[in-house]
Design a protein around this motif. Structure first.
Motif, PDB file in Angstrom:
ATOM      1  N   GLY A 168     103.491 -65.741  81.386  1.00 56.08           N
ATOM      2  CA  GLY A 168     104.432 -65.779  80.419  1.00 56.08           C
ATOM      3  C   GLY A 168     104.213 -64.671  79.355  1.00 56.08           C
TER       4      GLY A 168
ATOM      5  N   VAL B 217     107.750 -66.522  70.874  1.00 56.26           N
ATOM      6  CA  VAL B 217     107.226 -65.477  71.859  1.00 56.26           C
ATOM      7  C   VAL B 217     106.379 -64.663  71.194  1.00 56.26           C
ATOM      8  CG1 VAL B 217     107.953 -63.477  73.006  1.00 56.26           C
ATOM      9  CG2 VAL B 217     109.587 -65.403  73.263  1.00 56.26           C
TER      10      VAL B 217
ATOM     11  N   VAL C 275     101.706 -78.650  80.454  1.00 55.67           N
ATOM     12  CA  VAL C 275     101.044 -78.842  81.663  1.00 55.67           C
ATOM     13  C   VAL C 275      99.663 -79.484  81.629  1.00 55.67           C
ATOM     14  CG1 VAL C 275     100.199 -77.327  83.543  1.00 55.67           C
ATOM     15  CG2 VAL C 275     102.306 -76.891  82.613  1.00 55.67           C
TER      16      VAL C 275
ATOM     17  N   TRP D 295     114.125 -77.933  80.943  1.00 56.68           N
ATOM     18  CA  TRP D 295     112.599 -77.732  80.836  1.00 56.68           C
ATOM     19  C   TRP D 295     111.496 -79.026  80.755  1.00 56.68           C
ATOM     20  CZ3 TRP D 295     110.956 -73.002  81.385  1.00 56.68           C
ATOM     21  CH2 TRP D 295     111.943 -71.924  81.333  1.00 56.68           C
TER      22      TRP D 295
ATOM     23  N   VAL E  55      98.671 -71.538  80.438  1.00 54.02           N
ATOM     24  CA  VAL E  55      99.624 -72.707  80.852  1.00 54.02           C
ATOM     25  C   VAL E  55      99.998 -73.415  79.775  1.00 54.02           C
ATOM     26  CG1 VAL E  55      98.610 -72.783  82.993  1.00 54.02           C
ATOM     27  CG2 VAL E  55      97.972 -74.489  81.270  1.00 54.02           C
TER      28      VAL E  55
ATOM     29  N   VAL F  59     110.229 -67.537  78.871  1.00 48.48           N
ATOM     30  CA  VAL F  59     111.274 -66.527  78.823  1.00 48.48           C
ATOM     31  C   VAL F  59     111.863 -66.256  80.159  1.00 48.48           C
ATOM     32  CG1 VAL F  59     111.484 -63.981  78.582  1.00 48.48           C
ATOM     33  CG2 VAL F  59     109.897 -65.300  77.052  1.00 48.48           C
TER      34      VAL F  59
ATOM     35  N   ILE G 101      97.569 -64.523  87.680  1.00 49.28           N
ATOM     36  CA  ILE G 101      98.111 -65.708  88.821  1.00 49.28           C
ATOM     37  C   ILE G 101      99.308 -66.487  88.226  1.00 49.28           C
ATOM     38  CG2 ILE G 101      97.197 -67.670  90.112  1.00 49.28           C
ATOM     39  CD1 ILE G 101      94.618 -66.304  89.791  1.00 49.28           C
TER      40      ILE G 101
ATOM     41  N   VAL H 157      97.222 -72.709  90.151  1.00 52.93           N
ATOM     42  CA  VAL H 157      95.937 -72.792  89.901  1.00 52.93           C
ATOM     43  C   VAL H 157      96.026 -74.434  89.757  1.00 52.93           C
ATOM     44  CG1 VAL H 157      93.948 -72.477  88.262  1.00 52.93           C
ATOM     45  CG2 VAL H 157      95.533 -70.573  88.984  1.00 52.93           C
TER      46      VAL H 157
END
Ligand SMILES: Cc1cc2nc3c(=O)[nH]c(=O)nc-3n(C[C@H](O)[C@H](O)[C@H](O)COP(=O)(O)OP(=O)(O)OC[C@H]3O[C@@H](n4cnc5c(N)ncnc54)[C@H](O)[C@@H]3O)c2cc1C
Length: 464
Positions: free
Chosen positions: A133, A103, A360, A55, A356, A163, A153, A327
């Protein structure tokens, strides 16, 4: 202060320093050995299959979970989740003040953002959701149900984000490289949703655990939770936030833990493994975690064995979703939002929800025009993005004799010291290792062959 497995022991007091020095003493006259020494790798067969995550290296995540870094506050999460002139909204686990890094937290923020959009607009509007997500999917589900024209998107070629279920023919059940553990106390809604979808889970209620060191083992750890609560309580009374490692040291909790031993397993080794286990939840080491906001929750609970991605995919049923579409820019004014795509095209919508990951945003994965407000930028810089990785190993048959489900390796320099043995729960010889913090960064640097060899050494203490 920052503890590594070595400095931690040395820092724990003179008695322990002595122990380290004793352990390092070299026998001046070793006995000649008549036969070549067997390497420990030989005790553990090569796995029949392996799946692993990376990750930290994933440009669409840049880490696994957000965490409370020293000095960050819940106001930072709130600021990150606040809307820009009612045109651009934010959701995602990092914006959750109640359940960050989960989550459920992501879903709750998706729900909150959907409510904010609903309050600001009318249902004829076109709403873009960036990211498929748990947060994006929940926002999409709610807005679509309310009659909005929703488009999702997603940069990956799959939905789910962090997940991440892998279904492969050489595995007896779906492998989870992202979220996988749920707590019946806090994650009841997610567990209920999985049940409704007939996704199987296994409970860890009463599951045995073992703490094994190169010199001995114990089946309980009566010291590390007490040390952690002493340190965290002590920190609440301090003028400023500081790292968990510093609080353990300065509160005296580390010293107290180091005075404990059970069989051949030492208290400070147990505490160090507790921190490693905490790093598999927050993705950060004790030197980085806030003492004011970290919750010491390493209690395992429910594991998902039937495919966690179903909860996300189900929410996106019937919603227009573009996969493999990144994007790269978001421009906004009081009337519209324009999304610049990686393909060079752009998409004009009434409002957008950005979901996001924090990582990011920290890496400027999206250009905002105008620039994000100062409060957003401060939040992005202050919160931490940690790394947790998973490695799943399937064997032809079990090489271990213990029935314990949770394995902790203590007193070693191994990277992966927290393991789940799924054999007693599922009948399948599958082991799942979790690693977090700096160890996860090192884990990601190993290629598959190097990792397999390292893990066969790591698991040798469990070989019969
Ligand atoms: C290894 C690991 C273990 C975990 N364990 C647990 C656990 O046991 N229990 C638990 O509750 N939680 C766990 N989590 C955390 C949980 O997975 C996350 O909190 C949650 O899934 C985050 O959802 P999200 O929607 O906020 O973000 P994400 O799932 O990351 O969704 C964001 C989406 O945005 C997409 N995206 C990124 N950039 C762009 C772009 N520029 N354009 C378009 N799309 C983009 C991403 O591809 C992603 O699909 C774990 C996470 C990891 C990685």
């Amino acid at each position: 202060m920052s503890f590594t497995r070595r400095t931690f022991l040395i820092g724990a007091g003179s008695g322990v320093s002595l122990l380290v020095l004793t352990a390092c003493t070299i026998d001046p006259k070793p006995d000649p050995s008549p036969t070549p020494t067997r390497t420990t790798t030989g005790l553990v067969p090569a796995p029949a299959a392996m799946e692993r995550s990376a990750w930290g290296d994933d440009t669409l995540a840049r880490g696994s979970v957000s965490y409370m870094a020293v000095g960050s506050t819940m106001e930072h999460r709130e600021a990150l989740g606040s809307a820009l002139i009612d045109r651009v909204f934010f959701a995602g686990e990092a914006t959750s003040t109640t359940n960050p890094g989960t989550v459920l937290g992501a879903q709750l923020t998706g729900n909150r953002a959907a409510d904010e959009v609903t309050a600001a607009s009318d249902p004829s509007e076109r709403i873009a959701i960036i990211g498929a997500g748990a947060a994006g999917a929940e926002a999409a589900r709610v807005l679509a149900l309310r009659g909005f024209d929703v488009v999702v998107i997603e940069a990956r070629k799959r939905v789910g984000g962090r997940v991440a279920t892998v279904v492969a023919t050489d595995w007896p059940f779906p492998v989870e490289l992202g979220a996988w553990r749920l707590s019946p106390v806090t994650d009841g809604d997610v567990i209920a949703a999985l049940e409704q979808l007939d996704v199987s889970t296994v409970s860890l209620d009463g599951a045995a655990q073992v703490f094994r060191s190169p010199t001995g083992e114990t089946d309980s750890d009566p010291v590390s939770s007490t040390a952690m609560s002493t340190a965290l309580q002590w920190a609440q009374g301090q003028q400023r936030d500081q790292s968990l490692d510093d609080s353990l040291d300065q509160s005296g909790a580390l010293q107290t833990a180091s005075e404990y031993s059970s069989g051949e397993v030492l208290g400070d080794e147990l505490l160090l493994q507790h921190l490693a286990s905490l790093a598999t939840i927050y993705g950060a080491d004790g030197s980085e975690l806030s003492s004011w906001f970290t919750v010491d929750d390493t209690q395992p609970s429910t594991l998902v064995t039937g495919g966690m991605t179903r909860v996300v995919a189900e929410s996106l049923e019937g919603v227009e979703t573009f996969l493999s579409t990144t994007v790269v820019g978001v421009s906004y004014n009081e009337r519209r939002v324009s999304l610049r795509l990686g393909t060079g095209e752009s998409l004009s919508v009434d409002r957008a929800i950005v979901t996001v990951p924090l990582g990011v945003l920290q890496h400027d994965g999206i250009d905002f025009d105008p620039l994000l407000p100062f409060s957003h930028r401060t939040a992005i810089a202050s919160l931490g993005m940690g790394t947790v990785d998973a490695v799943w190993l399937r064997f032809d048959e079990p090489f271990w004799t213990t029935d314990a489900v949770i394995w902790n390796l203590v007193g070693t320099d191994d990277l992966v010291t927290t393991w789940f043995n799924l054999e007693p729960l599922t009948g399948e010889p599958v082991l799942v290792g979790l690693v977090g913090g700096d160890d996860a960064t090192r884990f990601e640097l190993l290629n598959d062959d190097e990792l397999t060899a390292a893990l066969r050494e790591t698991l040798a203490p469990f070989a019969s």
